[in-house]
Design a protein around this motif. Structure first.
Motif, PDB file in Angstrom:
ATOM      1  N   UNK A 161       1.072  -1.311  -0.049  1.00  0.00           N
ATOM      2  CA  UNK A 161       0.088  -0.019   0.004  1.00  0.00           C
ATOM      3  C   UNK A 161       0.759   1.217   0.009  1.00  0.00           C
ATOM      4  N   UNK A 162       1.898   1.199   0.768  1.00  0.00           N
ATOM      5  CA  UNK A 162       2.990   2.390   0.915  1.00  0.00           C
ATOM      6  C   UNK A 162       3.569   2.594  -0.642  1.00  0.00           C
ATOM      7  N   UNK A 163       3.985   1.489  -1.248  1.00  0.00           N
ATOM      8  CA  UNK A 163       4.771   1.483  -2.247  1.00  0.00           C
ATOM      9  C   UNK A 163       3.570   1.992  -3.661  1.00  0.00           C
ATOM     10  N   UNK A 164       2.473   1.380  -3.600  1.00  0.00           N
ATOM     11  CA  UNK A 164       1.429   2.011  -4.371  1.00  0.00           C
ATOM     12  C   UNK A 164       0.984   3.486  -4.294  1.00  0.00           C
ATOM     13  N   UNK A 165       0.986   3.835  -3.010  1.00  0.00           N
ATOM     14  CA  UNK A 165       0.640   5.395  -2.684  1.00  0.00           C
ATOM     15  C   UNK A 165       1.735   6.275  -3.220  1.00  0.00           C
ATOM     16  N   UNK A 169       1.246   8.685  -6.586  1.00  0.00           N
ATOM     17  CA  UNK A 169       1.484  10.053  -6.446  1.00  0.00           C
ATOM     18  C   UNK A 169       2.695  10.668  -7.409  1.00  0.00           C
ATOM     19  N   UNK A 170       3.535   9.943  -7.893  1.00  0.00           N
ATOM     20  CA  UNK A 170       4.658  10.349  -8.910  1.00  0.00           C
ATOM     21  C   UNK A 170       3.903  10.581 -10.078  1.00  0.00           C
ATOM     22  N   UNK A 248       7.277   5.506 -12.538  1.00  0.00           N
ATOM     23  CA  UNK A 248       6.350   5.244 -11.576  1.00  0.00           C
ATOM     24  C   UNK A 248       5.355   4.065 -11.975  1.00  0.00           C
ATOM     25  N   UNK A 249       5.132   3.666 -13.199  1.00  0.00           N
ATOM     26  CA  UNK A 249       4.510   2.333 -13.548  1.00  0.00           C
ATOM     27  C   UNK A 249       5.061   1.191 -13.110  1.00  0.00           C
ATOM     28  N   UNK A 250       6.421   1.077 -13.037  1.00  0.00           N
ATOM     29  CA  UNK A 250       6.921  -0.118 -12.286  1.00  0.00           C
ATOM     30  C   UNK A 250       6.953  -0.095 -11.095  1.00  0.00           C
ATOM     31  N   UNK A 251       6.772   1.044 -10.160  1.00  0.00           N
ATOM     32  CA  UNK A 251       6.613   0.963  -8.960  1.00  0.00           C
ATOM     33  C   UNK A 251       5.103   0.568  -8.395  1.00  0.00           C
ATOM     34  N   UNK A 252       3.985   1.107  -9.416  1.00  0.00           N
ATOM     35  CA  UNK A 252       2.818   0.558  -9.281  1.00  0.00           C
ATOM     36  C   UNK A 252       2.570  -1.027  -9.424  1.00  0.00           C
TER      37      UNK A 252
END
Length: 283
Positions: A161-165, A169-170, A248-252
């Protein structure tokens, strides 16, 4: 005379001689009613069907499959190796997490932030594995194994959840990735070190039939992917500025992957904790 002939044609084995295992020759078992010769991967004296039944029976009694595969001294040796790998993982990933957090705030990189959280998660999961194998008597304890997996599942869900947030945001503010020499070094070292840790954890987890160790290895593997993804997204952005969203997409995607894994872990392990709670917990 007739009785004597019948006895000679149909000899009765001596009841005092008991041979529980048939004698093998070069072509298999001499008695056709006994199982055929075992394959190299099967335990001695058990067919595949018998092995599955015994495994189910052992797990039903609160033990893992490793209790049938490993001798006591072998199990303790692998348990100590798991502890050593976990402590080494904690030291390495803690250093990498601190460095990655610093980079993520300085460069506003979603992948770096994701990796920092992933490294933190790796530290926590390694501590859980240490708790799992801290008691020598619990090396084959299914209940202790399932509890560790449930805790890992909770940690995975919260971290995702933290990573997705952060990644979302980015993407919303259209934050492009920035890579300098420091971030490049951290990413490269992280990718290779986490990959090595993942291999070691997967191997030990397979031998000990430990879902907790395999989960810890999966976490290290994700950390390795994130480390290399920082370099890839920065390199792509350098040549194609219109692909600013890759970081950001990779993070999601990583966040969703961790979330799915954590949810699956909870679904699989919570019922097993309840099933084995009546067995000895080795606490």
């Amino acid at each position: 005379m007739t009785d004597s002939a019948n006895q000679e044609s149909s000899p009765v084995p001596d009841p005092t001689i008991v041979d529980p295992w048939p004698v093998q020759n070069g072509h298999g078992f001499t008695n056709n009613h006994h199982p055929q010769a075992k394959s190299p991967g099967q335990p001695e004296g058990f067919s595949t069907g018998q092995e599955m039944k015994i495994t189910d029976s052992v797990e039903g009694e609160g033990l893992l499959e490793s209790s049938m595969r490993l001798k006591p001294h072998e199990a303790q040796s692998y348990r100590k190796k798991a502890l050593w790998v976990s402590w080494i993982s904690i030291v390495i990933t803690l250093i990498l997490a601190i460095a990655a957090f610093a980079v993520s705030f300085l460069r506003q990189s979603a992948s770096a932030f994701g990796f920092a959280f992933e490294a933190t998660l790796d530290v926590l999961s390694s501590f859980i594995v240490i708790w799992r194998y801290s008691n020598a008597a619990a090396v084959h304890s299914a209940h202790r194994e399932y509890i560790a997996c449930v805790v890992l599942g909770v940690v995975f869900i919260l971290s995702s959840l933290c990573i997705l947030g952060k990644a979302a945001h980015n993407l919303v503010i259209r934050m492009p990735p920035e890579v300098d020499d420091f971030l490049y070094s951290v990413s490269l070292i992280s990718g290779f070190m986490c990959a090595l840790l993942a291999v070691a954890k997967f191997m030990l987890g397979r031998v000990l039939t430990s879902r907790a160790l395999i989960t810890d290895g999966f976490n290290s593997l994700v950390g390795s992917i994130l480390g290399f993804s920082i370099l890839v997204s920065a390199e792509v952005f350098k040549h194609h500025p219109d692909v600013w969203f890759l970081d950001g997409t990779i993070g999601v995607l990583i966040g969703l992957l961790i979330l799915a894994y954590g949810a699956k872990l909870m679904i699989d392990m919570v019922p097993r904790v309840r099933q084995t709670r009546n067995y000895e917990r080795f606490d």
